[in-house]
Write a protein that holds these residues in place. Structure first.
Motif, PDB file in Angstrom:
ATOM      1  N   PRO A 197       0.799  -1.234   0.000  1.00 24.10           N
ATOM      2  CA  PRO A 197       0.000   0.000   0.000  1.00 24.10           C
ATOM      3  C   PRO A 197       0.830   1.281   0.000  1.00 24.10           C
ATOM      4  CG  PRO A 197      -0.977  -1.595   1.479  1.00 24.10           C
ATOM      5  CD  PRO A 197       0.347  -2.162   1.046  1.00 24.10           C
ATOM      6  N   LEU A 198       2.077   1.214   0.478  1.00 24.97           N
ATOM      7  CA  LEU A 198       2.917   2.415   0.457  1.00 24.97           C
ATOM      8  C   LEU A 198       3.221   2.861  -0.978  1.00 24.97           C
ATOM      9  CD1 LEU A 198       5.460   1.726   3.342  1.00 24.97           C
ATOM     10  CD2 LEU A 198       3.836   3.621   3.220  1.00 24.97           C
ATOM     11  N   LEU A 199       3.140   1.946  -1.917  1.00 25.17           N
ATOM     12  CA  LEU A 199       3.422   2.282  -3.311  1.00 25.17           C
ATOM     13  C   LEU A 199       2.198   2.852  -4.022  1.00 25.17           C
ATOM     14  CD1 LEU A 199       6.367   1.619  -4.232  1.00 25.17           C
ATOM     15  CD2 LEU A 199       5.602   0.097  -2.424  1.00 25.17           C
ATOM     16  N   TRP A 200       1.055   2.852  -3.359  1.00 28.66           N
ATOM     17  CA  TRP A 200      -0.146   3.430  -3.946  1.00 28.66           C
ATOM     18  C   TRP A 200      -0.090   4.958  -3.838  1.00 28.66           C
ATOM     19  CZ3 TRP A 200      -4.210   0.204  -0.730  1.00 28.66           C
ATOM     20  CH2 TRP A 200      -4.069  -1.149  -1.046  1.00 28.66           C
ATOM     21  N   PRO A 201      -0.891   5.656  -4.671  1.00 30.89           N
ATOM     22  CA  PRO A 201      -1.017   7.105  -4.448  1.00 30.89           C
ATOM     23  C   PRO A 201      -1.524   7.383  -3.033  1.00 30.89           C
ATOM     24  CG  PRO A 201      -1.997   6.463  -6.552  1.00 30.89           C
ATOM     25  CD  PRO A 201      -1.672   5.187  -5.819  1.00 30.89           C
ATOM     26  N   TRP A 202      -0.934   8.359  -2.376  1.00 30.50           N
ATOM     27  CA  TRP A 202      -1.267   8.718  -1.003  1.00 30.50           C
ATOM     28  C   TRP A 202      -1.012   7.547  -0.037  1.00 30.50           C
ATOM     29  CZ3 TRP A 202      -2.102  13.804  -0.581  1.00 30.50           C
ATOM     30  CH2 TRP A 202      -2.587  14.479  -1.702  1.00 30.50           C
ATOM     31  N   GLY A 203      -0.165   6.610  -0.459  1.00 29.21           N
ATOM     32  CA  GLY A 203       0.054   5.412   0.352  1.00 29.21           C
ATOM     33  C   GLY A 203       0.615   5.698   1.731  1.00 29.21           C
ATOM     34  N   ARG A 204       1.530   6.646   1.802  1.00 36.35           N
ATOM     35  CA  ARG A 204       2.102   6.988   3.110  1.00 36.35           C
ATOM     36  C   ARG A 204       1.027   7.513   4.044  1.00 36.35           C
ATOM     37  NH1 ARG A 204       7.148   8.673   5.327  1.00 36.35           N
ATOM     38  NH2 ARG A 204       6.772  10.043   7.102  1.00 36.35           N
ATOM     39  N   SER A 205       0.153   8.368   3.518  1.00 36.62           N
ATOM     40  CA  SER A 205      -0.922   8.915   4.348  1.00 36.62           C
ATOM     41  C   SER A 205      -1.890   7.821   4.787  1.00 36.62           C
ATOM     42  CB  SER A 205      -1.678  10.012   3.581  1.00 36.62           C
ATOM     43  OG  SER A 205      -0.813  11.091   3.269  1.00 36.62           O
ATOM     44  N   LEU A 206      -2.174   6.892   3.886  1.00 36.65           N
ATOM     45  CA  LEU A 206      -3.063   5.783   4.234  1.00 36.65           C
ATOM     46  C   LEU A 206      -2.433   4.899   5.310  1.00 36.65           C
ATOM     47  CD1 LEU A 206      -4.327   4.781   0.663  1.00 36.65           C
ATOM     48  CD2 LEU A 206      -5.694   5.807   2.495  1.00 36.65           C
ATOM     49  N   MET A 207      -1.119   4.648   5.177  1.00 40.27           N
ATOM     50  CA  MET A 207      -0.406   3.836   6.177  1.00 40.27           C
ATOM     51  C   MET A 207      -0.444   4.535   7.533  1.00 40.27           C
ATOM     52  SD  MET A 207       1.619   0.983   6.076  1.00 40.27           S
ATOM     53  CE  MET A 207       3.023   0.215   6.887  1.00 40.27           C
ATOM     54  N   TRP A 208      -0.221   5.844   7.520  1.00 39.87           N
ATOM     55  CA  TRP A 208      -0.239   6.623   8.763  1.00 39.87           C
ATOM     56  C   TRP A 208      -1.613   6.552   9.422  1.00 39.87           C
ATOM     57  CZ3 TRP A 208      -3.024  11.172   9.937  1.00 39.87           C
ATOM     58  CH2 TRP A 208      -2.632  11.836  11.110  1.00 39.87           C
ATOM     59  N   LEU A 209      -2.668   6.611   8.619  1.00 33.85           N
ATOM     60  CA  LEU A 209      -4.022   6.640   9.157  1.00 33.85           C
ATOM     61  C   LEU A 209      -4.503   5.262   9.574  1.00 33.85           C
ATOM     62  CD1 LEU A 209      -6.562   8.368   9.701  1.00 33.85           C
ATOM     63  CD2 LEU A 209      -7.286   7.857   7.347  1.00 33.85           C
ATOM     64  N   VAL A 210      -4.277   4.247   8.723  1.00 33.82           N
ATOM     65  CA  VAL A 210      -4.852   2.923   8.956  1.00 33.82           C
ATOM     66  C   VAL A 210      -3.940   2.069   9.839  1.00 33.82           C
ATOM     67  CG1 VAL A 210      -5.664   0.799   7.879  1.00 33.82           C
ATOM     68  CG2 VAL A 210      -6.121   3.018   6.785  1.00 33.82           C
ATOM     69  N   HIS A 211      -2.699   1.888   9.407  1.00 35.56           N
ATOM     70  CA  HIS A 211      -1.795   1.017  10.157  1.00 35.56           C
ATOM     71  C   HIS A 211      -1.321   1.659  11.451  1.00 35.56           C
ATOM     72  CE1 HIS A 211       2.136  -0.799  11.235  1.00 35.56           C
ATOM     73  NE2 HIS A 211       1.573  -1.933  10.826  1.00 35.56           N
ATOM     74  N   ASN A 212      -0.932   2.939  11.370  1.00 36.98           N
ATOM     75  CA  ASN A 212      -0.386   3.625  12.544  1.00 36.98           C
ATOM     76  C   ASN A 212      -1.445   4.346  13.367  1.00 36.98           C
ATOM     77  OD1 ASN A 212       2.065   2.850  11.388  1.00 36.98           O
ATOM     78  ND2 ASN A 212       3.079   4.721  12.003  1.00 36.98           N
ATOM     79  N   GLN A 213      -2.701   4.275  12.925  1.00 33.39           N
ATOM     80  CA  GLN A 213      -3.819   4.899  13.647  1.00 33.39           C
ATOM     81  C   GLN A 213      -3.544   6.374  13.953  1.00 33.39           C
ATOM     82  OE1 GLN A 213      -4.280   2.238  17.002  1.00 33.39           O
ATOM     83  NE2 GLN A 213      -5.519   0.815  15.807  1.00 33.39           N
ATOM     84  N   GLY A 214      -3.006   7.066  12.931  1.00 31.15           N
ATOM     85  CA  GLY A 214      -2.765   8.495  13.059  1.00 31.15           C
ATOM     86  C   GLY A 214      -1.545   8.872  13.865  1.00 31.15           C
ATOM     87  N   ARG A 215      -0.631   7.930  14.080  1.00 32.88           N
ATOM     88  CA  ARG A 215       0.586   8.226  14.844  1.00 32.88           C
ATOM     89  C   ARG A 215       1.812   8.091  13.943  1.00 32.88           C
ATOM     90  NH1 ARG A 215       0.094   3.836  19.418  1.00 32.88           N
ATOM     91  NH2 ARG A 215      -0.569   2.690  17.549  1.00 32.88           N
ATOM     92  N   ASP A 216       2.828   8.880  14.213  1.00 30.03           N
ATOM     93  CA  ASP A 216       4.074   8.761  13.464  1.00 30.03           C
ATOM     94  C   ASP A 216       4.868   7.527  13.884  1.00 30.03           C
ATOM     95  OD1 ASP A 216       3.582  11.066  12.021  1.00 30.03           O
ATOM     96  OD2 ASP A 216       4.738  12.349  13.377  1.00 30.03           O
ATOM     97  N   VAL A 217       4.771   7.163  15.162  1.00 30.18           N
ATOM     98  CA  VAL A 217       5.558   6.063  15.716  1.00 30.18           C
ATOM     99  C   VAL A 217       4.626   5.013  16.303  1.00 30.18           C
ATOM    100  CG1 VAL A 217       7.336   5.399  17.387  1.00 30.18           C
ATOM    101  CG2 VAL A 217       7.457   7.639  16.261  1.00 30.18           C
ATOM    102  N   THR A 218       4.844   3.768  15.939  1.00 30.25           N
ATOM    103  CA  THR A 218       4.115   2.669  16.573  1.00 30.25           C
ATOM    104  C   THR A 218       4.974   2.113  17.706  1.00 30.25           C
ATOM    105  OG1 THR A 218       5.022   1.085  14.968  1.00 30.25           O
ATOM    106  CG2 THR A 218       2.853   2.054  14.487  1.00 30.25           C
ATOM    107  N   HIS A 219       4.321   1.687  18.754  1.00 28.97           N
ATOM    108  CA  HIS A 219       5.038   1.205  19.940  1.00 28.97           C
ATOM    109  C   HIS A 219       4.605  -0.223  20.249  1.00 28.97           C
ATOM    110  CE1 HIS A 219       6.356   5.327  20.792  1.00 28.97           C
ATOM    111  NE2 HIS A 219       5.119   5.692  20.522  1.00 28.97           N
ATOM    112  N   GLU A 220       5.584  -1.114  20.263  1.00 29.02           N
ATOM    113  CA  GLU A 220       5.377  -2.496  20.676  1.00 29.02           C
ATOM    114  C   GLU A 220       6.400  -2.821  21.762  1.00 29.02           C
ATOM    115  OE1 GLU A 220       2.964  -4.365  19.709  1.00 29.02           O
ATOM    116  OE2 GLU A 220       2.208  -3.146  18.043  1.00 29.02           O
ATOM    117  N   PRO A 221       6.138  -3.834  22.575  1.00 34.26           N
ATOM    118  CA  PRO A 221       7.127  -4.194  23.602  1.00 34.26           C
ATOM    119  C   PRO A 221       8.468  -4.563  22.975  1.00 34.26           C
ATOM    120  CG  PRO A 221       5.017  -5.282  24.005  1.00 34.26           C
ATOM    121  CD  PRO A 221       4.922  -4.671  22.646  1.00 34.26           C
TER     122      PRO A 221
END
Length: 353
Positions: A197-221
């Motif tokens: 999806p990052l290769l799609w148009p606006w893919g970075r924005s979609l990744m930020w919104l969907v995968h990262n839930q509007g966050r720049d950084v994801t946090h896992e243990p």
């Protein structure tokens, strides 16, 4: 349908067409296809150690035991050796990911060992990967190779996961500098092509919104000090740029150095959970190295992506043995005088995943 309705229908279609054009023309992540050059590094052992240490201090606060450094074959008398091993770690990881296998192999063959720290990795800051790109990763790998060339006549590049992708690119772009490759679970494509999806148009924005839930950084243990659980969106962008730009059949064909590849694939339900085994095998078949100089080994009992770490894998000792035998029998590295050939058999898992 009257004339007014027809006009509104055409207006609606025109608006939809305009929106589609705006979407299609939107920003997208582009595959990176650049080249890297090896930087100049000090040749004197003391000066080189000091240069590496200064660079690590400039990088910022590091997590414990993640700093780049040289493990000299003879610490009391640091000097150039007949062979050097350069370790390139994986995404979110650090040099401890390959411990103790990389250290034991270097000691067995009397090689200096350079433990690199890729850009954006090993740092305490949760947004350490901000600004990361394929170009920065490749330049970090090129610097590691330059250090290897400064401290050894032959350079064996060992790469885990993303480090494996970087090792392949180095061997293709700098064939005179790489004597052999050891690839442990190399990243050619991530499993499930989740970065597409990052290769799609606006893919970075979609990744930020969907995968990262509007966050720049994801946090896992985090898994101890070796792997971080904090990933800036730029880190995923860098992986997409790297794999889609450089992990191609054309580049694989340019890799003529001997290649050992180890991976985990018991069956379709029990295989590497992080990278695509099918993509790895396809890459292996398209390498430019003669068949006699290539060896691929499946470790069905590994149970993990990071096959060489006893902290994650049930097959670390087997990976060590298979890599040892390849370097001895195919690459032609001689054992160091008095070396313990059974060193791999002493590797035991400290933590069962």
């Amino acid at each position: 349908m009257n004339g007014r309705q027809v006009r509104w229908r055409w207006v609606g279609l025109a608006l939809l067409g305009a929106l589609a054009c705006v979407f299609a023309a939107g920003p997208r992540v582009r595959p990176w296809v650049g080249d890297v050059v090896l930087p100049d590094v000090p040749r004197d052992p003391a000066a080189l150690d000091a240069w590496i240490a200064a660079g690590e201090r400039r990088a910022g606060a590091l997590r414990p035991d993640t700093e780049a450094r040289i493990v000299w074959a003879d610490p009391a008398h640091p000097a150039r050796t007949a062979c050097t091993m350069v370790y390139l770690h994986g995404f979110t990881a650090s040099q401890g990911e390959g411990f103790p296998v990389h250290r034991d192999l270097a000691r067995l063959f009397g090689c200096n060992l350079y433990l690199s720290r890729l850009p954006g990795h090993g740092l305490r800051a949760p947004d350490a990967m901000r600004g990361l790109s394929a170009a920065r990763l490749m330049q970090g790998a090129a610097t590691a190779l330059a250090v290897g060339r400064a401290i050894g006549d032959r350079v064996i590049v060992i790469g885990t996961s993303t480090g494996g992708a970087l090792a392949l690119a180095l061997a293709a772009q700098q064939p005179q500098a790489v004597s052999a490759l050891v690839l442990w679970s190399p990243l050619v494509r991530e499993r499930g092509s989740q970065l597409d999806p990052l290769l799609w148009p606006w893919g970075r924005s979609l990744m930020w919104l969907v995968h990262n839930q509007g966050r720049d950084v994801t946090h896992e243990p985090a898994v101890g000090p070796i792997w971080t659980g904090d990933v800036h969106l730029d880190g995923y962008v860098a992986l997409a740029e790297l794999t889609r730009g450089l992990m191609t059949d054309d580049l694989f064909g340019q890799v003529t150095a001997p290649v050992f590849m180890g991976y985990y694939d018991r069956d379709p339900d029990h295989q590497d959970p992080t990278v695509s085994v099918a993509a790895m095998l396809r890459m292996y078949d398209r390498l430019g190295a003669p068949a006699a100089l290539r060896r691929r080994v499946d470790f069905p009992d590994a149970g993990a992506h990071v096959i060489a770490s006893p902290l994650r894998s049930h097959a670390a000792a087997a990976v060590c043995r298979a890599t040892r035998d390849y370097l001895r029998d195919v690459v032609g590295l001689p054992y160091a005088p008095g070396a313990d050939v059974g060193v791999c058999d002493m590797i035991r898992p400290d933590v069962v995943p």
